[in-house]
Design an enzyme around this catalytic site. Structure first.
Site, PDB file in Angstrom:
ATOM      1  N   LEU A   1       1.074  -1.276   0.090  1.00 35.97           N
ATOM      2  CA  LEU A   1       0.186   0.237   0.037  1.00 35.97           C
ATOM      3  C   LEU A   1       1.392   1.032   0.102  1.00 35.97           C
ATOM      4  O   LEU A   1       1.859   1.682   0.764  1.00 35.97           O
ATOM      5  CB  LEU A   1      -1.291  -0.060   1.131  1.00 35.97           C
ATOM      6  CG  LEU A   1      -2.032  -1.391   1.514  1.00 35.97           C
ATOM      7  CD1 LEU A   1      -2.461  -1.434   2.697  1.00 35.97           C
ATOM      8  CD2 LEU A   1      -2.765  -1.418   0.460  1.00 35.97           C
ATOM      9  N   ARG A   2       0.644   2.503  -0.791  1.00 36.35           N
ATOM     10  CA  ARG A   2       1.100   3.538  -0.327  1.00 36.35           C
ATOM     11  C   ARG A   2       0.787   4.872   0.039  1.00 36.35           C
ATOM     12  O   ARG A   2      -0.859   4.823  -0.051  1.00 36.35           O
ATOM     13  CB  ARG A   2       0.732   4.340  -2.047  1.00 36.35           C
ATOM     14  CG  ARG A   2       2.483   3.545  -3.209  1.00 36.35           C
ATOM     15  CD  ARG A   2       2.201   4.273  -4.701  1.00 36.35           C
ATOM     16  NE  ARG A   2       0.743   3.325  -5.017  1.00 36.35           N
ATOM     17  CZ  ARG A   2       0.031   3.787  -6.182  1.00 36.35           C
ATOM     18  NH1 ARG A   2       0.574   4.536  -7.104  1.00 36.35           N
ATOM     19  NH2 ARG A   2      -1.686   3.447  -6.466  1.00 36.35           N
ATOM     20  N   GLU A   3       1.111   5.261   0.471  1.00 36.08           N
ATOM     21  CA  GLU A   3       0.444   5.438   1.776  1.00 36.08           C
ATOM     22  C   GLU A   3       0.275   7.322   1.274  1.00 36.08           C
ATOM     23  O   GLU A   3       0.370   7.731  -0.288  1.00 36.08           O
ATOM     24  CB  GLU A   3       1.418   6.939   2.253  1.00 36.08           C
ATOM     25  CG  GLU A   3       1.794   6.583   3.804  1.00 36.08           C
ATOM     26  CD  GLU A   3       2.611   7.136   4.684  1.00 36.08           C
ATOM     27  OE1 GLU A   3       3.661   6.618   5.068  1.00 36.08           O
ATOM     28  OE2 GLU A   3       2.327   8.725   5.404  1.00 36.08           O
TER      29      GLU A   3
ATOM     30  N   LYS B   1       7.795  -9.599  -0.518  1.00 38.50           N
ATOM     31  CA  LYS B   1       7.693  -7.714   0.047  1.00 38.50           C
ATOM     32  C   LYS B   1       8.749  -6.722  -0.148  1.00 38.50           C
ATOM     33  O   LYS B   1       9.220  -6.203  -0.675  1.00 38.50           O
ATOM     34  CB  LYS B   1       7.308  -7.716   1.844  1.00 38.50           C
ATOM     35  CG  LYS B   1       7.121  -6.273   2.473  1.00 38.50           C
ATOM     36  CD  LYS B   1       5.924  -5.794   1.369  1.00 38.50           C
ATOM     37  CE  LYS B   1       6.514  -3.961   2.009  1.00 38.50           C
ATOM     38  NZ  LYS B   1       5.213  -3.199   2.442  1.00 38.50           N
TER      39      LYS B   1
ATOM     40  N   CYS C   1       9.087   3.642   4.572  1.00 35.68           N
ATOM     41  CA  CYS C   1       9.089   2.791   3.976  1.00 35.68           C
ATOM     42  C   CYS C   1      10.874   2.287   3.508  1.00 35.68           C
ATOM     43  O   CYS C   1      11.426   0.937   3.619  1.00 35.68           O
ATOM     44  CB  CYS C   1       7.931   1.950   3.355  1.00 35.68           C
ATOM     45  SG  CYS C   1       6.805   1.992   4.073  1.00 35.68           S
TER      46      CYS C   1
ATOM     47  N   ARG D   1       7.885  11.679   7.452  1.00 33.47           N
ATOM     48  CA  ARG D   1       9.393  10.949   8.407  1.00 33.47           C
ATOM     49  C   ARG D   1      10.155  10.289   7.364  1.00 33.47           C
ATOM     50  O   ARG D   1       9.872   9.870   5.990  1.00 33.47           O
ATOM     51  CB  ARG D   1       8.288   9.529   8.898  1.00 33.47           C
ATOM     52  CG  ARG D   1       7.183   9.273  10.472  1.00 33.47           C
ATOM     53  CD  ARG D   1       6.590   7.906  10.603  1.00 33.47           C
ATOM     54  NE  ARG D   1       5.570   8.003   9.821  1.00 33.47           N
ATOM     55  CZ  ARG D   1       4.863   7.081   9.645  1.00 33.47           C
ATOM     56  NH1 ARG D   1       5.109   5.499  10.065  1.00 33.47           N
ATOM     57  NH2 ARG D   1       3.766   6.312   8.695  1.00 33.47           N
TER      58      ARG D   1
HETATM   59  C1  UDX Z   1       3.462  -0.026   8.588  1.00 34.52           C
HETATM   60  C2  UDX Z   1       4.088  -1.885   9.073  1.00 34.52           C
HETATM   61  O1  UDX Z   1       3.199  -2.289   9.865  1.00 34.52           O
HETATM   62  C3  UDX Z   1       5.733  -1.825   8.817  1.00 34.52           C
HETATM   63  O2  UDX Z   1       6.208  -2.573   9.576  1.00 34.52           O
HETATM   64  C4  UDX Z   1       6.036  -1.276   7.460  1.00 34.52           C
HETATM   65  O3  UDX Z   1       7.620  -2.014   7.136  1.00 34.52           O
HETATM   66  C5  UDX Z   1       4.957   0.164   6.956  1.00 34.52           C
HETATM   67  O4  UDX Z   1       3.943   0.197   7.497  1.00 34.52           O
HETATM   68  P1  UDX Z   1       2.616   1.987   9.874  1.00 34.52           P
HETATM   69  O5  UDX Z   1       1.649   1.208   9.298  1.00 34.52           O
HETATM   70  O6  UDX Z   1       3.395   3.080   8.810  1.00 34.52           O
HETATM   71  O7  UDX Z   1       3.276   0.531   9.862  1.00 34.52           O
HETATM   72  O8  UDX Z   1       3.089   2.381  11.270  1.00 34.52           O
HETATM   73  P2  UDX Z   1       2.418   3.387  12.411  1.00 34.52           P
HETATM   74  O9  UDX Z   1       1.931   4.282  11.303  1.00 34.52           O
HETATM   75  O10 UDX Z   1       3.515   3.359  12.923  1.00 34.52           O
HETATM   76  O11 UDX Z   1       1.613   2.541  12.998  1.00 34.52           O
HETATM   77  C6  UDX Z   1       1.580   1.544  13.390  1.00 34.52           C
HETATM   78  C7  UDX Z   1       0.626   0.861  15.189  1.00 34.52           C
HETATM   79  O12 UDX Z   1       1.119   0.445  15.348  1.00 34.52           O
HETATM   80  C8  UDX Z   1       0.500   2.870  15.806  1.00 34.52           C
HETATM   81  O13 UDX Z   1      -0.563   2.961  15.489  1.00 34.52           O
HETATM   82  C9  UDX Z   1       1.048   2.476  17.249  1.00 34.52           C
HETATM   83  O14 UDX Z   1       1.007   2.406  18.115  1.00 34.52           O
HETATM   84  C10 UDX Z   1       0.878   0.329  17.240  1.00 34.52           C
HETATM   85  N1  UDX Z   1       1.411  -0.415  17.451  1.00 34.52           N
HETATM   86  C11 UDX Z   1       2.845  -0.384  17.882  1.00 34.52           C
HETATM   87  C12 UDX Z   1       0.967  -1.170  18.668  1.00 34.52           C
HETATM   88  O15 UDX Z   1      -0.151  -1.284  18.101  1.00 34.52           O
HETATM   89  N2  UDX Z   1       1.452  -2.261  19.248  1.00 34.52           N
HETATM   90  C13 UDX Z   1       2.504  -1.977  19.413  1.00 34.52           C
HETATM   91  O16 UDX Z   1       2.806  -2.933  20.416  1.00 34.52           O
HETATM   92  C14 UDX Z   1       3.583  -0.998  18.254  1.00 34.52           C
HETATM   93  C1  UDX Z   2       6.022   2.418  -0.831  1.00 33.95           C
HETATM   94  C2  UDX Z   2       5.810   1.291  -1.415  1.00 33.95           C
HETATM   95  O1  UDX Z   2       5.368   1.630  -2.894  1.00 33.95           O
HETATM   96  C3  UDX Z   2       4.423   0.825  -1.056  1.00 33.95           C
HETATM   97  O2  UDX Z   2       3.889  -0.914  -2.304  1.00 33.95           O
HETATM   98  C4  UDX Z   2       4.772  -0.105   0.437  1.00 33.95           C
HETATM   99  O3  UDX Z   2       3.862  -1.067   0.244  1.00 33.95           O
HETATM  100  C5  UDX Z   2       5.061   1.061   1.250  1.00 33.95           C
HETATM  101  O4  UDX Z   2       6.245   1.389   0.451  1.00 33.95           O
HETATM  102  P1  UDX Z   2       5.473   5.005  -0.434  1.00 33.95           P
HETATM  103  O5  UDX Z   2       6.418   4.796   0.805  1.00 33.95           O
HETATM  104  O6  UDX Z   2       3.997   5.396   0.418  1.00 33.95           O
HETATM  105  O7  UDX Z   2       4.854   3.170  -0.652  1.00 33.95           O
HETATM  106  O8  UDX Z   2       5.532   5.622  -1.132  1.00 33.95           O
HETATM  107  P2  UDX Z   2       5.805   5.714  -2.754  1.00 33.95           P
HETATM  108  O9  UDX Z   2       5.167   6.705  -3.569  1.00 33.95           O
HETATM  109  O10 UDX Z   2       6.547   3.849  -3.310  1.00 33.95           O
HETATM  110  O11 UDX Z   2       7.310   6.645  -2.972  1.00 33.95           O
HETATM  111  C6  UDX Z   2       8.378   6.859  -2.063  1.00 33.95           C
HETATM  112  C7  UDX Z   2       8.812   7.507  -2.523  1.00 33.95           C
HETATM  113  O12 UDX Z   2       9.659   7.553  -3.947  1.00 33.95           O
HETATM  114  C8  UDX Z   2       8.793   8.974  -2.333  1.00 33.95           C
HETATM  115  O13 UDX Z   2       9.269  10.013  -1.634  1.00 33.95           O
HETATM  116  C9  UDX Z   2       8.918   9.253  -3.470  1.00 33.95           C
HETATM  117  O14 UDX Z   2       8.978  10.959  -3.822  1.00 33.95           O
HETATM  118  C10 UDX Z   2       9.323   8.504  -4.458  1.00 33.95           C
HETATM  119  N1  UDX Z   2       9.407   8.851  -5.973  1.00 33.95           N
HETATM  120  C11 UDX Z   2       8.704   7.545  -6.302  1.00 33.95           C
HETATM  121  C12 UDX Z   2      10.228   8.811  -6.386  1.00 33.95           C
HETATM  122  O15 UDX Z   2      11.595   9.405  -6.257  1.00 33.95           O
HETATM  123  N2  UDX Z   2      10.399   8.731  -7.930  1.00 33.95           N
HETATM  124  C13 UDX Z   2       9.025   7.696  -7.891  1.00 33.95           C
HETATM  125  O16 UDX Z   2       8.852   7.486  -9.745  1.00 33.95           O
HETATM  126  C14 UDX Z   2       8.448   6.953  -7.117  1.00 33.95           C
END
Ligand code: UDX
Ligand code: UDX
Length: 434
Positions: A149-151, A200, A256, A323
């Protein structure tokens, strides 16, 4: 329809929660942060994404989604338990699995009688889900099912996957999870937990590799007077290569890619395997933000006391996430060089910025400077009148770290433009053609 518990309601957890609720399942979300749970109960999401709060409100109303700060209660009677707790990077590049360990230890004390599988969704080093399976032996089946998933686009990505990868050692558990994805009509791939973990890591590494390759070629374009956008469009038009993730810029940021590549590199090193391409992608990415500052200093000389306007802090457009944003790293570099920075990002209202960096509330306010840097590719930046920028920009220089602006309009307004492998005056060497 299934009863699903989601542990960890960050962007991955919430996108999955909303996606499954849209498919008709009942969701209970748990998070270790009580304030996050309280916000979610009131319909406030922890991150920004178009339409997400409306969908959350809809499902809170129908009762298809609810949130609790009690893990035992969240898990009770769940048919599937999904774990999406954060797995951030430690200083040595390894993955911090503390949250995951805590969550699994707590699961050992929960009632998992109805649970067909515990599904690990967080990105983890290969071998982790086998360890989790050992911890939960005789308690629950464990699956590893990575997310892609992309943010900013996570719910849409959830509902339109290219593929669903399921790493499982039990067919019954795999089928229980796979059934959830049937309505999405995307290919489902069944493999071992370890292979799924590596799918992954390798997928993110390949995407990051494409970006670093694009940046390397763009830097070469700069030296040759070629246009990086044309060159990479030409390269990406080959169906064997594809156009996605070939956009040059300041490098890849966000929570990521860098973390996952470092973790993969570390996994390989520990097993005495060379992953030179992964290391190379990281090296190029470390250099790229420095290159943007080099372009600036080549044009302006010393940055001591110079006023630099910055457009964009988020790690990419469409999110308010800073981040591991390389824009913030560039601000740190500018600050160390004594520059005075005025930064604007349409999604960010407050941020802890380095010394001498101020967050301002409009794009034009940021452009009241000597030079302007574009660090996030927000489409609205193209809408700002270049003539209005030119009125305030004393050194008349725009460094477009995302190739996001329209060169012609910038140059017509009397400004100098430097992009990433993109120049205002392409060199036409016709002799080379003949
Ligand atoms: C996700 C995946 O979990 C991570 O492995 C991947 O590489 C990126 O995406 P993300 O959803 O971005 O992470 O993480 P974050 O927004 O930090 O949310 C994680 C949540 O888990 C937080 O709300 C945190 O409070 C919660 N958490 C963390 C728990 O509920 N239990 C814990 O012990 C630690
Ligand atoms: C990424 C992966 O795409 C997703 O599959 C994984 O689960 C989580 O990590 P995300 O980090 O949300 O998703 O963003 P993404 O759209 O992939 O971009 C990552 C970074 O690369 C950003 O800083 C973006 O600006 C940069 N980017 C992306 C480039 O510089 N050039 C590109 O062509 C694409």
């Amino acid at each position: 329809m299934s009863r699903i518990c989601i542990i960890g309601t960050g962007y991955v957890g919430m996108a999955s929660a909303i996606g499954f609720a849209e498919l008709g399942h009942t969701i209970v979300g748990f998070d270790i942060m009580p304030e996050r749970v309280a916000d979610l109960q009131r319909g406030i999401t922890p991150y920004r994404e178009a339409g997400i709060e409306e969908t959350l409100a809809k499902h809170l109303k129908t009762g298809r989604m609810r949130f609790t700060a009690n893990q035992q209660e969240a898990v009770r009677s769940a048919q599937l338990v999904l774990i999406s707790v954060g797995t951030p990077a430690l200083a040595d590049g390894s993955c911090d699995l503390t949250g995951l360990r805590q969550c699994v230890a707590a699961l050992r004390k929960c009632d998992l009688t109805d649970c067909a599988a515990v599904v690990l969704r967080s990105t983890v080093p290969p071998g982790t889900s086998d360890d989790v399976a050992k911890q939960l032996e005789n308690i629950a089946e464990v699956i590893y099912a990575p997310e892609f998933l992309r943010e900013g686009n996570a719910v849409a990505d959830f509902l339109k996957p290219d593929r669903t990868v399921i790493g499982a050692e039990s067919i019954t558990a795999a089928v229980a999870y796979a059934t959830l994805f049937e309505p999405l009509q995307a290919p489902i791939m069944l493999t071992s937990r370890r292979s799924a973990e590596l799918i992954k890591g390798a997928s993110n590494a390949f995407l990051a590799l494409k970006i670093s390759f694009a940046n390397e070629i763009a830097n070469l374009c700069d030296a040759l007077g070629a246009d990086s956008l044309d060159v990479l469009r030409g390269v990406g038009s080959d169906r064997r290569i594809g156009p996605a993730f070939l956009m040059p810029g300041i490098g890849f940021g966000g929570p990521c890619f860098e973390k996952d590549l470092k973790s993969l590199e570390r996994t390989a090193t520990r097993r005495m395997v060379n992953c030179e391409l992964v290391s190379g992608a990281l090296r190029v990415n470390e250099r790229q933000p420095k290159r943007i500052v080099e372009i600036l200093t080549a044009e302006l000389g010393s940055l001591q006391g110079r006023r630099i306007g910055v457009w964009g802090l988020a790690f990419k457009a469409g999110t308010d996430d800073i981040r591991d944003s390389l824009a913030v790293r560039i601000l740190e570099d500018l600050s160390e060089r004594g520059a005075i920075v005025r930064a604007f990002d349409p999604a960010i209202r407050s941020a802890n910025l380095p010394e001498n960096c101020t967050l301002v509330t409009t794009a034009l306010d940021a452009a009241d400077a000597d030079a302007l840097l574009v660090l996030t590719e927000w489409p609205e930046f193209r809408e700002v009148s270049p003539h209005a920028i030119a009125r305030n920009l004393s050194a008349r220089l725009v460094v477009d770290g995302r190739n996001a602006l329209d060169i012609e309009r910038i140059v017509d307004a009397g400004l100098r433009y430097r992009g990433v492998g993109r120049t205002a005056d392409p060199v036409l060497e016709l002799e080379a053609v003949s």
